[in-house]
Design a protein around this motif. Structure first.
Motif, mmCIF file in Angstrom:
data_model
loop_
_atom_site.group_PDB
_atom_site.id
_atom_site.type_symbol
_atom_site.label_atom_id
_atom_site.label_comp_id
_atom_site.label_asym_id
_atom_site.label_seq_id
_atom_site.Cartn_x
_atom_site.Cartn_y
_atom_site.Cartn_z
ATOM 1 N N ALA A 287 0.638 -1.460 -0.107
ATOM 2 C CA ALA A 287 -0.164 -0.095 0.027
ATOM 3 C C ALA A 287 0.784 1.298 -0.216
ATOM 4 C CB ALA A 287 -0.905 -0.156 1.177
ATOM 5 N N ILE A 288 2.002 1.068 0.760
ATOM 6 C CA ILE A 288 2.977 2.444 0.927
ATOM 7 C C ILE A 288 3.360 2.662 -0.580
ATOM 8 C CG2 ILE A 288 5.067 3.104 1.933
ATOM 9 C CD1 ILE A 288 4.197 1.449 4.393
ATOM 10 N N ASP A 289 4.070 1.711 -0.905
ATOM 11 C CA ASP A 289 4.404 1.717 -2.515
ATOM 12 C C ASP A 289 3.620 2.225 -3.350
ATOM 13 O OD1 ASP A 289 6.964 -1.369 -2.431
ATOM 14 O OD2 ASP A 289 6.775 0.766 -1.580
ATOM 15 N N ARG A 290 2.508 1.831 -3.514
ATOM 16 C CA ARG A 290 1.325 2.138 -4.552
ATOM 17 C C ARG A 290 1.175 3.833 -4.419
ATOM 18 N NH1 ARG A 290 -2.286 -0.826 -7.476
ATOM 19 N NH2 ARG A 290 -3.884 0.772 -6.847
ATOM 20 N N MET A 291 1.192 4.092 -3.084
ATOM 21 C CA MET A 291 0.666 5.577 -2.957
ATOM 22 C C MET A 291 2.048 6.632 -2.753
ATOM 23 S SD MET A 291 -2.589 5.356 -2.649
ATOM 24 C CE MET A 291 -3.855 4.272 -2.077
ATOM 25 N N ASP A 293 3.823 8.082 -4.665
ATOM 26 C CA ASP A 293 3.788 9.207 -5.584
ATOM 27 C C ASP A 293 2.665 10.215 -5.308
ATOM 28 O OD1 ASP A 293 4.885 7.183 -8.132
ATOM 29 O OD2 ASP A 293 5.826 8.494 -6.828
ATOM 30 N N ALA A 294 1.683 9.769 -4.486
ATOM 31 C CA ALA A 294 0.532 10.494 -4.131
ATOM 32 C C ALA A 294 0.735 11.527 -2.967
ATOM 33 C CB ALA A 294 -0.684 9.715 -3.966
ATOM 34 N N LYS A 295 0.099 12.786 -2.945
ATOM 35 C CA LYS A 295 0.470 13.308 -1.465
ATOM 36 C C LYS A 295 -0.113 12.784 -0.241
ATOM 37 C CE LYS A 295 0.173 18.067 -3.735
ATOM 38 N NZ LYS A 295 -0.698 19.275 -3.807
ATOM 39 N N GLU A 296 -1.160 12.119 -0.367
ATOM 40 C CA GLU A 296 -1.758 11.422 0.666
ATOM 41 C C GLU A 296 -1.671 9.848 0.303
ATOM 42 O OE1 GLU A 296 -1.950 13.975 3.638
ATOM 43 O OE2 GLU A 296 -2.822 11.927 3.935
ATOM 44 N N ARG A 297 -1.347 9.021 1.387
ATOM 45 C CA ARG A 297 -1.051 7.606 0.924
ATOM 46 C C ARG A 297 -2.436 6.760 1.375
ATOM 47 N NH1 ARG A 297 5.027 6.825 3.573
ATOM 48 N NH2 ARG A 297 6.023 7.419 1.758
ATOM 49 N N GLY A 298 -3.438 7.412 1.241
ATOM 50 C CA GLY A 298 -4.972 6.725 1.260
ATOM 51 C C GLY A 298 -5.045 6.064 2.876
ATOM 52 N N TRP A 299 -5.538 4.754 2.980
ATOM 53 C CA TRP A 299 -6.001 4.343 4.278
ATOM 54 C C TRP A 299 -4.673 4.162 5.097
ATOM 55 C CZ3 TRP A 299 -3.860 -0.328 5.293
ATOM 56 C CH2 TRP A 299 -3.520 -1.138 4.107
ATOM 57 N N ILE A 300 -3.478 3.638 4.348
ATOM 58 C CA ILE A 300 -2.232 3.336 5.080
ATOM 59 C C ILE A 300 -1.697 4.511 5.809
ATOM 60 C CG2 ILE A 300 -0.630 3.728 3.376
ATOM 61 C CD1 ILE A 300 -0.961 0.518 5.626
ATOM 62 N N SER A 301 -1.896 5.838 5.315
ATOM 63 C CA SER A 301 -1.055 6.828 5.802
ATOM 64 C C SER A 301 -1.468 7.130 7.448
ATOM 65 C CB SER A 301 -1.486 8.146 5.115
ATOM 66 O OG SER A 301 -0.743 9.060 5.459
#
Lengths: 311, 177
Positions: A287-291, A293-301
């Motif tokens: 999940a961290i790797d997928r996110m 490049d995004a500003k927020e890392r979704g649920w994993i953040s």
């Protein structure tokens, strides 16, 4: 890129059990926090369940553990509720890293609470592995400063005791009964005994399809016991990280088999094994790797932030 | 694999040695504690469950019967599975632990006044609201592989008190005089 791995037996043992030499990933922080949450939740559940039961008892039938050191009856009644409050506060304080001796203090009180509750004759074992992992978490805070070292120690220590426990169970069977332990007739006696026990407990026994097959076939009953004891004999291999997943899977499968054949459900042990077998770290790292490049890392953040803050 | 990694030290470091000592001390304490406390010192244990495999069975059963039916000596005989008096009484809905009950009964060799009071306390209000028979269920596997079980009354709970067969026999001996 790190030091060369030593090849002495001692160092290979430490590397195998604790994995200090391996690269660390943020997903492990999440994995450990999930496990710790389950352990702490279970500890609090035990503390209160046992405390409420203690309100109804007045005599010691068979003292266990620390109940052999002093008259445990002084903890009957309201003192058990006070202990439950303390266990709850200390284990939560440990979970939030408020002070280092929190978990081990909660553990010590839980040992006393267990001895108070189980002074009536029954000797349960379902909660033992939760207790072992909790002990490892308590010791890790005292022994290590680095969060990563603490987490690797707690996991390795818990698995070490888990492996000892299941292998000892096999040793006991072979020492007490001998090589004839897996005889299918023994399963018949236990199953019938279980039916009577369930009638006393619930009013009616529940006979599963598998139990009917086992009662009709000595070969099937014997085979099931052979698989079970072999799984226990080799449970000590869970000490080593490389094979750990498969041993946990085998032990979990054994518990599922015990439930369907004997009607005995080791709830707490099964819960722990299920949590241990889920690849939380891999899922979190994915999940961290997928996110990334995004500003927020979704649920994993938020989960990752929490795990890092209270590592 | 995420890009952010921290390489840890080797096992020969203080961390590794400290962990090894923790394991070694745990093993010694494990052996000492379970060795001196009959195999049990939570959460440490030798896990002896089902280690004694045998062809015999000893369980405890609880039946609800009509008041007074137990006052005749014939009541206190052995019964086959299809002959047990009354109906099964489930202890779990009343907040009682069936394993604790079984252990309490099996570990009691002499039903003294204290032990009887303990079982009455265990059942609480249900011993006043019902007439309950606590029975032993003993069985063994015969040569053909068939399990034969015999149920025998041990105690009766009624009106918040416990009676055993000795009281009944004494009453009948007294009547006979």
């Amino acid at each position: 890129m790190g030091t060369a791995q030593s090849t002495s037996l001692k160092d290979r043992f430490i590397n195998g059990v604790f994995g200090y030499h391996l690269p660390h990933t943020p997903g492990e922080l999440v994995e450990y926090k999930v496990l710790e949450a389950v352990i702490v939740g279970s500890v609090i559940h035990f503390a209160w369940t046992w405390a409420f039961f203690i309100q109804r008892i007045s005599a010691v039938v068979r003292p266990l553990g620390v109940a052999n050191w002093f008259d445990i009856r002084i903890l009957f009644g309201p003192p058990a509720l006070v202990i439950a409050v303390l266990i709850t506060a200390l284990s939560l304080a440990g979970f939030l890293r408020l002070f280092r001796a929190a978990h081990i203090s909660a553990f010590a009180l839980l040992v006393v609470q267990f001895a108070t509750r189980y002074s009536q004759g029954e000797i349960p074992h379902s909660a033992n592995m939760i207790g072992c992992f909790f002990l490892g978490m308590g010791l890790s805070s005292l022994l290590h400063d680095s969060p990563v070292h603490r987490q690797r120690f707690a996991m390795g220590y818990g698995f070490f005791l888990l492996g000892i426990g299941y292998t000892l169970a096999a040793v006991c069977k072979l020492v007490v009964t001998g090589i004839t332990w897996p005889d299918g007739q023994h399963l018949w006696v236990w199953t019938q005994s279980r039916f009577i026990h369930e009638t006393v407990r619930d009013g009616v026994p529940r006979i599963s399809w598998l139990q009917r097959q086992l009662l009709d076939s000595w070969t099937l009953a014997t085979s099931l016991l052979v698989v079970g004891i072999v799984t226990e004999i080799f449970a000590w291999l869970v000490w080593f990280r490389r094979i750990r997943y498969w041993v946990v899977l085998g032990v979990l499968t054994m518990h599922i088999g015990i439930y369907f054949s004997m009607g005995i459900f080791f709830y707490d042990a099964t819960l722990l094994l299920t949590v241990l077998i889920i690849p939380w770290a891999a899922m979190a790292n994915w999940a961290i790797d997928r996110m990334k490049d995004a500003k927020e890392r979704g649920w994993i953040s938020p989960l990752l932030r929490f795990s890092e803050r209270f590592a | 694999m995420t890009e952010t990694v921290d390489r840890l030290g080797s096992a020969g470091t203080t961390v590794g040695k400290r962990s090894l000592w923790a394991i070694a001390i745990t093993c010694v304490l494990y052996a000492l504690l379970v060795g001196t406390h009959r195999g049990e010192f939570w959460p440490l244990s030798i896990y002896p469950m089902f280690s004694k495999a045998k062809s015999t069975l000893y369980q405890v059963a609880v039946q609800r019967v009509s008041p007074g039916v137990w006052s005749e000596p014939e009541f206190w005989r052995g019964y086959g599975p299809g002959e047990i008096p009354g109906k099964p009484f489930a202890v779990a809905p009343h907040g009682m632990d069936a394993v604790d009950l079984a252990k309490y009964v099996r570990l009691t060799t002499d039903w003294t006044a204290d032990r009887k009071q303990g079982i009455v306390d265990f059942f609480g209000d249900t011993s006043r609201e019902n007439t309950l028979v606590i029975m032993s269920a003993k069985g063994s596997v015969d040569r053909s592989g068939k399990l034969e079980v015999t149920y025998r009354p041990i105690l009766v709970l009624e009106d918040g008190k416990a009676w055993d067969h000795r009281w009944v026999e004494a009453q009948h001996t007294e009547k006979g005089r």
